[in-house]
Structure formats: structure tokens, C-alpha cells
Write a protein that holds these residues in place. Structure first.
Motif, PDB file in Angstrom:
ATOM      1  N   GLU A  19       0.833  -1.210   0.000  1.00 15.42           N
ATOM      2  CA  GLU A  19       0.000   0.000   0.000  1.00 15.42           C
ATOM      3  C   GLU A  19       0.864   1.255   0.000  1.00 15.42           C
ATOM      4  OE1 GLU A  19      -2.431  -0.545   3.462  1.00 15.42           O
ATOM      5  OE2 GLU A  19      -3.989  -1.613   2.342  1.00 15.42           O
ATOM      6  N   GLU A  20       1.943   1.212   0.760  1.00 18.80           N
ATOM      7  CA  GLU A  20       2.870   2.351   0.856  1.00 18.80           C
ATOM      8  C   GLU A  20       3.411   2.735  -0.523  1.00 18.80           C
ATOM      9  OE1 GLU A  20       7.109   2.328   2.843  1.00 18.80           O
ATOM     10  OE2 GLU A  20       5.568   2.005   4.377  1.00 18.80           O
ATOM     11  N   ILE A  21       3.643   1.748  -1.362  1.00 16.14           N
ATOM     12  CA  ILE A  21       4.185   2.004  -2.695  1.00 16.14           C
ATOM     13  C   ILE A  21       3.081   2.360  -3.686  1.00 16.14           C
ATOM     14  CG2 ILE A  21       5.398   0.938  -4.638  1.00 16.14           C
ATOM     15  CD1 ILE A  21       6.932  -0.671  -2.379  1.00 16.14           C
ATOM     16  N   TYR A  22       1.995   1.586  -3.686  1.00 13.60           N
ATOM     17  CA  TYR A  22       0.927   1.832  -4.652  1.00 13.60           C
ATOM     18  C   TYR A  22       0.228   3.177  -4.435  1.00 13.60           C
ATOM     19  CZ  TYR A  22       0.887  -2.794  -6.829  1.00 13.60           C
ATOM     20  OH  TYR A  22       1.221  -3.908  -7.545  1.00 13.60           O
ATOM     21  N   PHE A  23       0.076   3.589  -3.198  1.00 13.98           N
ATOM     22  CA  PHE A  23      -0.724   4.789  -2.913  1.00 13.98           C
ATOM     23  C   PHE A  23       0.105   5.986  -2.457  1.00 13.98           C
ATOM     24  CE2 PHE A  23      -3.886   1.308  -2.170  1.00 13.98           C
ATOM     25  CZ  PHE A  23      -4.634   1.563  -3.303  1.00 13.98           C
ATOM     26  N   THR A  24       1.370   6.061  -2.870  1.00  7.69           N
ATOM     27  CA  THR A  24       2.186   7.230  -2.527  1.00  7.69           C
ATOM     28  C   THR A  24       1.755   8.429  -3.358  1.00  7.69           C
ATOM     29  OG1 THR A  24       3.848   6.624  -4.153  1.00  7.69           O
ATOM     30  CG2 THR A  24       4.253   5.917  -1.881  1.00  7.69           C
ATOM     31  N   GLY A  25       1.875   9.603  -2.798  1.00  9.66           N
ATOM     32  CA  GLY A  25       1.630  10.844  -3.530  1.00  9.66           C
ATOM     33  C   GLY A  25       0.266  10.952  -4.164  1.00  9.66           C
ATOM     34  N   ASN A  26      -0.783  10.646  -3.453  1.00  4.93           N
ATOM     35  CA  ASN A  26      -2.165  10.776  -3.935  1.00  4.93           C
ATOM     36  C   ASN A  26      -2.500   9.868  -5.117  1.00  4.93           C
ATOM     37  OD1 ASN A  26      -3.005  12.701  -2.064  1.00  4.93           O
ATOM     38  ND2 ASN A  26      -2.214  14.382  -3.298  1.00  4.93           N
ATOM     39  N   GLN A  27      -1.751   8.792  -5.326  1.00  2.82           N
ATOM     40  CA  GLN A  27      -2.018   7.905  -6.467  1.00  2.82           C
ATOM     41  C   GLN A  27      -3.451   7.396  -6.496  1.00  2.82           C
ATOM     42  OE1 GLN A  27       0.215   8.580  -8.785  1.00  2.82           O
ATOM     43  NE2 GLN A  27       0.174   6.446  -9.340  1.00  2.82           N
ATOM     44  N   GLY A  28      -4.019   7.109  -5.337  1.00  5.79           N
ATOM     45  CA  GLY A  28      -5.378   6.567  -5.290  1.00  5.79           C
ATOM     46  C   GLY A  28      -6.452   7.625  -5.169  1.00  5.79           C
ATOM     47  N   ASN A  29      -6.059   8.888  -5.071  1.00  5.92           N
ATOM     48  CA  ASN A  29      -7.022   9.975  -4.929  1.00  5.92           C
ATOM     49  C   ASN A  29      -7.707  10.227  -6.268  1.00  5.92           C
ATOM     50  OD1 ASN A  29      -8.180  12.650  -4.776  1.00  5.92           O
ATOM     51  ND2 ASN A  29      -6.997  12.922  -2.893  1.00  5.92           N
ATOM     52  N   LEU A  30      -9.033  10.190  -6.275  1.00  2.43           N
ATOM     53  CA  LEU A  30      -9.767  10.317  -7.535  1.00  2.43           C
ATOM     54  C   LEU A  30      -9.578  11.668  -8.213  1.00  2.43           C
ATOM     55  CD1 LEU A  30     -13.125   8.517  -6.682  1.00  2.43           C
ATOM     56  CD2 LEU A  30     -11.157   7.629  -7.918  1.00  2.43           C
ATOM     57  N   ILE A  86     -11.105  10.156 -13.946  1.00  2.00           N
ATOM     58  CA  ILE A  86     -11.521   9.634 -12.635  1.00  2.00           C
ATOM     59  C   ILE A  86     -11.908   8.167 -12.767  1.00  2.00           C
ATOM     60  CG2 ILE A  86     -13.378   9.748 -10.917  1.00  2.00           C
ATOM     61  CD1 ILE A  86     -13.234  12.807 -11.181  1.00  2.00           C
ATOM     62  N   ASN A  87     -12.604   7.828 -13.845  1.00  3.79           N
ATOM     63  CA  ASN A  87     -12.994   6.440 -14.086  1.00  3.79           C
ATOM     64  C   ASN A  87     -11.768   5.543 -14.210  1.00  3.79           C
ATOM     65  OD1 ASN A  87     -14.779   4.309 -14.589  1.00  3.79           O
ATOM     66  ND2 ASN A  87     -14.603   4.603 -16.781  1.00  3.79           N
ATOM     67  N   LYS A  88     -10.741   6.022 -14.898  1.00  5.73           N
ATOM     68  CA  LYS A  88      -9.500   5.255 -15.066  1.00  5.73           C
ATOM     69  C   LYS A  88      -8.809   5.025 -13.722  1.00  5.73           C
ATOM     70  CE  LYS A  88      -5.597   5.343 -18.243  1.00  5.73           C
ATOM     71  NZ  LYS A  88      -4.880   6.143 -19.242  1.00  5.73           N
ATOM     72  N   VAL A  89      -8.725   6.086 -12.898  1.00 11.35           N
ATOM     73  CA  VAL A  89      -8.103   5.960 -11.572  1.00 11.35           C
ATOM     74  C   VAL A  89      -8.923   5.030 -10.683  1.00 11.35           C
ATOM     75  CG1 VAL A  89      -7.506   7.216  -9.458  1.00 11.35           C
ATOM     76  CG2 VAL A  89      -6.915   8.182 -11.675  1.00 11.35           C
ATOM     77  N   SER A  90     -10.244   5.156 -10.764  1.00 10.03           N
ATOM     78  CA  SER A  90     -11.129   4.313  -9.961  1.00 10.03           C
ATOM     79  C   SER A  90     -10.953   2.840 -10.326  1.00 10.03           C
ATOM     80  CB  SER A  90     -12.575   4.744 -10.175  1.00 10.03           C
ATOM     81  OG  SER A  90     -13.449   3.905  -9.490  1.00 10.03           O
ATOM     82  N   LYS A  91     -10.870   2.561 -11.616  1.00  9.36           N
ATOM     83  CA  LYS A  91     -10.677   1.182 -12.074  1.00  9.36           C
ATOM     84  C   LYS A  91      -9.329   0.645 -11.601  1.00  9.36           C
ATOM     85  CE  LYS A  91     -10.660  -1.550 -16.297  1.00  9.36           C
ATOM     86  NZ  LYS A  91     -10.662  -1.539 -17.750  1.00  9.36           N
TER      87      LYS A  91
END
Length: 176
Positions: A19-30, A86-91
Motif C-alpha cells: 500500500e505504501e508504494i501503490y498509494f504514494t503521492g495521492n495515487q489513489g485519490n480520484l 476519474i474512471n480510469k483511476v477508480s478502475k
């Protein structure tokens, strides 16, 4: 390592490392991930201009009233591009979360490779690729990522320093 000798790395999985790597720097923020931030800001700016034009629409002459339609069209265009991003990030986020769920209680997560083949075994679901099938690799301080027929990301924290160095050297040597 000679041609036929396999190197085996057993990964010690901690979901937080991934999670630390995948979601760094707002990566998961829509709205503010690297893919959507510019589109969000642009949509907000165009929206504010549109609101200001609506407030002062009575002051616009009939000749300049087309500006209101143009900015409305621009806003709609920005909103569509933003929604696609947003759809791309959500997917992507859903795929990552589904993958992370498979890592919660793994029986086995093992990397096995030699000079020709790279294999991954996650809960006895085995995937194999020739090194030549990888199109790119990213080697950082916190992880090693491989892209190709299958995509992988291995956190440094999930293996010993010597295994990380060995994997790093193998990736540098085999992925062009």
C-alpha cells in the motif's frame, strides 16, 4: 548463477508495504492523483469563469453573449475529460485493492528465476515469463517493478537485502 540454476526468493508479505508504494503521492485519490490533478484544476477554473459570466450575463452585449455558450461548452468538455480520468483511476484503484486482498493471508509468495525464465507463485497460482517478454523495469530504493506479459511490483521490505540486490542485478541484466 549458471544458465540452469534457479534462484528462489520467498517474499515476506505485509500488505502495508505494498500500500505504501501503490498509494504514494495521492495515487489513489480520484481528483488529485497524477492523472487527474491537472484536469481537476482546469475544470474548476473553467467552472469559476462560467459562474462569473453567469453572474454578469446581464452586462454582456448580444454580440458577446456567444462567450457564455463557448465557456459552457468548454466546461462540459473539461468535465467529460475529468470524468474519464476519474474512471480510469477508480478502475486502477479497484484492481489494486483486489490484488492487495490476495496478499492478506498468502500461503506462498515466491519468485523463482534463472537467466531465461522468471516465475511467480502466489498461493500456488503460478505465472511464468521469459525475461524477453518484459518490456520495462523500474528499480527504486523501495521496490522493483516489471512490466510485460504480467506486471509485478516487489517491495524491498518483503525480502532480505541480499535477495533484493540479487533480484535487482538480475532485472538490470535481463530486462532491456
Amino acid at each position: 548463477m549458471n544458465q540452469n540454476q534457479d534462484k528462489i526468493i520467498n517474499l515476506n508479505i505485509n500488505r502495508k508495504d505494498f500500500e505504501e508504494i501503490y498509494f504514494t503521492g495521492n495515487q489513489g485519490n480520484l481528483f488529485f492523483s497524477s492523472n487527474t490533478k491537472g484536469k481537476t484544476v482546469t475544470t474548476i477554473v473553467v467552472g469559476l469563469i462560467l459562474v462569473i459570466l453567469f453572474i454578469f450575463k446581464d452586462d454582456l452585449s448580444k454580440e458577446k453573449f456567444g462567450i457564455l455558450y463557448f465557456v459552457s461548452f468548454l466546461f462540459l468538455l473539461c468535465a467529460v475529460y475529468l470524468s474519464l480520468a476519474i474512471n480510469k483511476v477508480s478502475k486502477w484503484r479497484k484492481e489494486v485493492i483486489a490484488y492487495l486482498k490476495t496478499l492478506e493471508n498468502p500461503e506462498i509468495y515466491q519468485i523463482k528465476f534463472n537467466n531465461k525464465v522468471f516465475k511467480v507463485n502466489l498461493n500456488n497460482k503460478k505465472e511464468a515469463s521469459l525475461w524477453t517478454e518484459f518490456t520495462s523495469a523500474e528499480i527504486g530504493e523501495k521496490f522493483i517493478a516489471l512490466e510485460g506479459k504480467f506486471n509485478y511490483m516487489f517491495p524491498r521490505k518483503s525480502m532480505s537485502d541480499s535477495d533484493y540486490q540479487f533480484l535487482k542485478e538480475a532485472v538490470q541484466k535481463n530486462v532491456k
